[in-house]
Design a protein around this motif. Structure first.
Motif, PDB file in Angstrom:
ATOM      1  N   VAL A  58      -1.601   0.520  12.495  1.00  0.00           N
ATOM      2  CA  VAL A  58      -0.917   0.664  11.209  1.00  0.00           C
ATOM      3  C   VAL A  58      -0.523  -0.715  10.677  1.00  0.00           C
ATOM      4  CG1 VAL A  58       1.189   1.493  10.079  1.00  0.00           C
ATOM      5  CG2 VAL A  58      -0.108   3.017  11.590  1.00  0.00           C
ATOM      6  N   GLY A  59      -0.023  -1.554  11.577  1.00  0.00           N
ATOM      7  CA  GLY A  59       0.348  -2.910  11.174  1.00  0.00           C
ATOM      8  C   GLY A  59      -0.852  -3.701  10.669  1.00  0.00           C
ATOM      9  N   LEU A  60      -1.992  -3.586  11.352  1.00  0.00           N
ATOM     10  CA  LEU A  60      -3.196  -4.290  10.913  1.00  0.00           C
ATOM     11  C   LEU A  60      -3.731  -3.729   9.599  1.00  0.00           C
ATOM     12  CD1 LEU A  60      -5.026  -4.698  14.343  1.00  0.00           C
ATOM     13  CD2 LEU A  60      -4.077  -6.531  12.919  1.00  0.00           C
ATOM     14  N   SER A  61      -3.599  -2.425   9.412  1.00  0.00           N
ATOM     15  CA  SER A  61      -4.030  -1.830   8.151  1.00  0.00           C
ATOM     16  C   SER A  61      -3.197  -2.368   6.986  1.00  0.00           C
ATOM     17  CB  SER A  61      -3.915  -0.305   8.224  1.00  0.00           C
ATOM     18  OG  SER A  61      -4.320   0.292   7.015  1.00  0.00           O
ATOM     19  N   LEU A  62      -1.907  -2.515   7.201  1.00  0.00           N
ATOM     20  CA  LEU A  62      -1.034  -3.070   6.163  1.00  0.00           C
ATOM     21  C   LEU A  62      -1.291  -4.562   5.974  1.00  0.00           C
ATOM     22  CD1 LEU A  62       2.290  -1.215   7.048  1.00  0.00           C
ATOM     23  CD2 LEU A  62       0.705  -0.708   5.174  1.00  0.00           C
ATOM     24  N   TYR A  63      -1.625  -5.243   7.057  1.00  0.00           N
ATOM     25  CA  TYR A  63      -1.891  -6.679   6.960  1.00  0.00           C
ATOM     26  C   TYR A  63      -3.112  -6.949   6.080  1.00  0.00           C
ATOM     27  CZ  TYR A  63      -3.111 -11.431   8.402  1.00  0.00           C
ATOM     28  OH  TYR A  63      -3.420 -12.765   8.403  1.00  0.00           O
ATOM     29  N   PHE A  64      -4.139  -6.103   6.226  1.00  0.00           N
ATOM     30  CA  PHE A  64      -5.367  -6.269   5.434  1.00  0.00           C
ATOM     31  C   PHE A  64      -5.335  -5.469   4.132  1.00  0.00           C
ATOM     32  CE2 PHE A  64      -6.919  -7.201   9.790  1.00  0.00           C
ATOM     33  CZ  PHE A  64      -7.474  -8.451   9.544  1.00  0.00           C
ATOM     34  N   TYR A  65      -4.178  -4.952   3.793  1.00  0.00           N
ATOM     35  CA  TYR A  65      -4.042  -4.045   2.638  1.00  0.00           C
ATOM     36  C   TYR A  65      -4.530  -4.699   1.345  1.00  0.00           C
ATOM     37  CZ  TYR A  65      -1.717  -0.954  -0.724  1.00  0.00           C
ATOM     38  OH  TYR A  65      -1.427  -0.094  -1.754  1.00  0.00           O
ATOM     39  N   LYS A  66      -5.400  -3.957   0.619  1.00  0.00           N
ATOM     40  CA  LYS A  66      -5.898  -4.431  -0.677  1.00  0.00           C
ATOM     41  C   LYS A  66      -5.784  -3.366  -1.761  1.00  0.00           C
ATOM     42  CE  LYS A  66      -9.105  -7.925   1.025  1.00  0.00           C
ATOM     43  NZ  LYS A  66     -10.518  -8.421   1.043  1.00  0.00           N
ATOM     44  N   GLY A  67      -5.217  -2.236  -1.411  1.00  0.00           N
ATOM     45  CA  GLY A  67      -5.052  -1.174  -2.400  1.00  0.00           C
ATOM     46  C   GLY A  67      -4.780   0.151  -1.719  1.00  0.00           C
ATOM     47  N   PHE A  68      -4.062   1.015  -2.426  1.00  0.00           N
ATOM     48  CA  PHE A  68      -3.641   2.289  -1.845  1.00  0.00           C
ATOM     49  C   PHE A  68      -4.833   3.143  -1.447  1.00  0.00           C
ATOM     50  CE2 PHE A  68      -2.736   6.817  -2.436  1.00  0.00           C
ATOM     51  CZ  PHE A  68      -1.703   6.987  -1.521  1.00  0.00           C
ATOM     52  N   TRP A  69      -5.803   3.308  -2.353  1.00  0.00           N
ATOM     53  CA  TRP A  69      -6.898   4.221  -2.094  1.00  0.00           C
ATOM     54  C   TRP A  69      -7.795   3.740  -0.962  1.00  0.00           C
ATOM     55  CZ3 TRP A  69      -5.934   8.746  -3.679  1.00  0.00           C
ATOM     56  CH2 TRP A  69      -5.241   8.963  -4.868  1.00  0.00           C
ATOM     57  N   GLN A  70      -8.036   2.446  -0.870  1.00  0.00           N
ATOM     58  CA  GLN A  70      -8.863   1.920   0.216  1.00  0.00           C
ATOM     59  C   GLN A  70      -8.250   2.209   1.582  1.00  0.00           C
ATOM     60  OE1 GLN A  70      -8.047   0.365  -2.571  1.00  0.00           O
ATOM     61  NE2 GLN A  70      -9.545  -1.223  -3.173  1.00  0.00           N
ATOM     62  N   THR A  71      -6.929   2.215   1.606  1.00  0.00           N
ATOM     63  CA  THR A  71      -6.224   2.466   2.865  1.00  0.00           C
ATOM     64  C   THR A  71      -6.032   3.952   3.119  1.00  0.00           C
ATOM     65  OG1 THR A  71      -5.070   0.350   2.666  1.00  0.00           O
ATOM     66  CG2 THR A  71      -4.110   1.988   4.157  1.00  0.00           C
ATOM     67  N   PHE A  72      -5.795   4.726   2.050  1.00  0.00           N
ATOM     68  CA  PHE A  72      -5.425   6.131   2.228  1.00  0.00           C
ATOM     69  C   PHE A  72      -6.629   7.055   2.379  1.00  0.00           C
ATOM     70  CE2 PHE A  72      -4.664  10.319   0.325  1.00  0.00           C
ATOM     71  CZ  PHE A  72      -3.687  10.792   1.186  1.00  0.00           C
ATOM     72  N   ILE A  73      -7.699   6.838   1.625  1.00  0.00           N
ATOM     73  CA  ILE A  73      -8.823   7.779   1.617  1.00  0.00           C
ATOM     74  C   ILE A  73      -9.416   8.019   3.009  1.00  0.00           C
ATOM     75  CG2 ILE A  73     -11.217   8.071   0.832  1.00  0.00           C
ATOM     76  CD1 ILE A  73     -10.409   6.966  -1.850  1.00  0.00           C
ATOM     77  N   PRO A  74      -9.517   7.000   3.888  1.00  0.00           N
ATOM     78  CA  PRO A  74     -10.066   7.288   5.226  1.00  0.00           C
ATOM     79  C   PRO A  74      -9.253   8.303   6.024  1.00  0.00           C
ATOM     80  CG  PRO A  74     -10.127   4.937   4.793  1.00  0.00           C
ATOM     81  CD  PRO A  74      -9.333   5.554   3.677  1.00  0.00           C
ATOM     82  N   VAL A  75      -7.959   8.457   5.704  1.00  0.00           N
ATOM     83  CA  VAL A  75      -7.104   9.343   6.495  1.00  0.00           C
ATOM     84  C   VAL A  75      -7.572  10.796   6.420  1.00  0.00           C
ATOM     85  CG1 VAL A  75      -4.768  10.245   6.795  1.00  0.00           C
ATOM     86  CG2 VAL A  75      -5.128   7.790   6.365  1.00  0.00           C
TER      87      VAL A  75
END
Length: 266
Positions: free
Chosen positions: A48-65
């Protein structure tokens, strides 16, 4: 490592973490302090920390879930049916040890917690290979790590309910009673069905779902997964690691004591 459960009632010589002798409270303690689960918890925080570290937008992070939530039960079904129950694995000296650890030991003794949880040596590479490419394609590194974090969370949920399914405890929720009954049938009636843990939709779609013991005859291989004494003589590598011939029933052989839960498995 000091074992905090060394002197607790559910421990005895030769059988540790015996789910057939544990209360729900003891199961919670064992689950929340078990090294494999603690490793998963740690990796959830890291991913989760690495996902936030590389965060570039809500949808790029959320859609894989939600995609992983849909895909993971299908992958679990495939692995459980064709790898964990695949007989060709014990016929190869290279894969025999893996097959023994990932599932045969669990069917030989369904109440032993140490072989109920999948080994991280096998589960983590599988999660990485299955989920990170999906997440990476959608959202780069942020999506890849959010996908892996989702798989880790789902694995913790699966392992909790899987533990509960082997506990000598009468659940209070109808849905939990339902999945416990289905899993009991998998372990004590016919292993070639009900491969799910919490999600039995793939079983329904692929024809391996059954609701009651009377729906199909009892399998002679439900405890040994086809690795009989005759097979062990031809392919001895699992038996050599076990140090004893394969058993036709667990030691000791038990079904849940609650009549309401065991009637479907009889």
């Amino acid at each position: 490592m000091i074992n905090p459960f060394r002197n607790t009632p559910f421990m005895k010589k030769g059988r540790s973490y015996d789910l057939g002798k544990m209360s729900l409270k003891q199961m919670w303690k064992a689950y929340l302090t078990y090294p494999t689960i603690l490793l998963y918890f740690l990796l959830i925080l890291v991913t989760v920390g690495l996902s936030l570290y590389f965060y570039k937008g809500f949808w790029q992070t959320f859609i894989p879930v939600p995609i992983v939530v849909v895909v993971f039960p299908i992958v679990w079904y495939i692995i459980h049916r064709w790898i964990m129950h695949g007989r060709w694995f014990y016929r190869n000296p290279i894969t025999a040890a893996m097959w023994k650890r990932i599932h045969w030991d669990h069917h030989q003794d369904p109440h032993l917690l140490e072989v109920l949880f999948g080994s991280p040596l096998y589960t983590l590479p599988t999660m990485i290979v299955v989920t990170m490419p999906i997440g990476g394609w959608i959202g780069g590194w942020s999506g890849a790590f959010s996908a892996l974090a989702t798989a880790l969370v789902m694995t913790c949920i699966y392992e909790f309910f899987h533990t509960l399914q082997h506990l000598a405890y009468k659940p209070k929720w109808n849905w939990v009673i339902y999945i416990v009954q289905l899993h009991i049938l998998h372990h004590f009636h016919d292993e070639d069905g009900n491969y799910g843990i919490t999600n039995y939709l793939p079983d329904r779609l692929l024809g391996t779902f059954y609701r009651k013991a009377k729906d199909r005859p009892r399998s002679p291989y439900v405890f040994n997964l086809g690795y009989t004494l005759e097979e062990a003589q031809l392919y001895p590598w699992v038996m050599q690691r076990t140090g004893a011939p394969p058993r036709d029933r667990p030691d000791p052989a038990r079904v849940p004591k609650s009549p309401k839960l065991s009637k479907e498995a009889s």
